[in-house]
Enzyme design. Structure first.
Site, short mmCIF file in Angstrom:
data_model
loop_
_atom_site.label_atom_id
_atom_site.label_comp_id
_atom_site.label_asym_id
_atom_site.label_seq_id
_atom_site.Cartn_x
_atom_site.Cartn_y
_atom_site.Cartn_z
N HIS A 179 -17.97 -1.00 -4.64
CA HIS A 179 -16.43 -0.84 -4.90
C HIS A 179 -16.27 0.14 -6.27
O HIS A 179 -15.32 0.94 -6.00
CB HIS A 179 -15.57 -2.10 -4.67
CG HIS A 179 -15.75 -3.06 -5.87
ND1 HIS A 179 -16.82 -3.91 -5.87
CD2 HIS A 179 -14.85 -3.37 -6.88
CE1 HIS A 179 -16.98 -4.54 -6.88
NE2 HIS A 179 -15.68 -4.38 -7.67
N CYS B 292 5.91 -2.98 19.12
CA CYS B 292 6.53 -4.22 19.56
C CYS B 292 7.84 -3.95 20.41
O CYS B 292 8.12 -5.06 20.70
CB CYS B 292 6.84 -5.01 18.06
SG CYS B 292 8.42 -3.92 17.19
#
Length: 178
Positions: A71, A156
């Site tokens: 990372h 949705c």
């Protein structure tokens, strides 16, 4: 061209990361993709790996090379950091400095001065929620540029602000910043 780190979080809009990755790669950029676990439920890492021609990073605990910290290395190699789509959860993590997955850990390790873009995508009520708006304001103070979501019929079934910005708008913003 630039080394762009594309961070994909868990949103139905994650499938649009394929088009974004493809277009950035065709434009000559080196694209490294980071995905949250939730993002992998919407689109496979293999799709983005094939389009970017680079490994897709999903697990902060997977360290292939003992001589490096993945990372940290990814952050150091980044010319532009883009979170698209950015879920409400990921926005909250970034705003509060959490680093419990590859996306949030790389984000926290991005060197000062590297451009950071964030393109939210979520339900209208989640986007307009005061917590999310407060988190986006914090991220602006931390140097993130928001690529505003658009108003549309959402997955949705609601109509309102929360759809991921059009890919052309995201690409235009990247071009302007670079």
């Amino acid at each position: 061209m630039a080394k762009i780190t594309l961070a994909v979080s868990g949103s139905i809009s994650a499938y649009k990361a394929a088009d974004l990755t493809s277009q950035l790669t065709k434009a000559g950029h080196v694209v490294t993709v980071i995905m949250t676990k939730a993002a992998t439920a919407f689109i496979t890492p293999l799709t983005l790996q094939a389009l970017s021609k680079n490994l897709v990073h999903t697990d902060i605990m997977l360290e292939e090379n003992p001589a490096s910290i993945k990372h940290i290395d990814l952050a150091k190699e980044t010319d532009l950091f883009l979170v698209a789509p950015a879920s409400a959860n990921t926005i909250a993590k970034l705003a509060h400095g959490l680093a419990d997955d590859m996306l949030s850990a790389v984000a926290l390790a991005i060197p000062v001065g590297i451009p950071k873009l964030i393109a939210p995508a979520m339900n209208t009520n989640m986007y307009l929620n005061l917590s999310t708006q407060d988190n986006l304001e914090k991220l602006a103070r931390y140097g993130y540029t928001e690529i505003k979501p658009r108003e549309a019929l959402l997955a949705c079934g609601d109509f309102g602000t929360g759809a991921l910005a059009e890919i052309d708008i995201i690409l235009k913003t990247i071009k302007e910043i670079l």
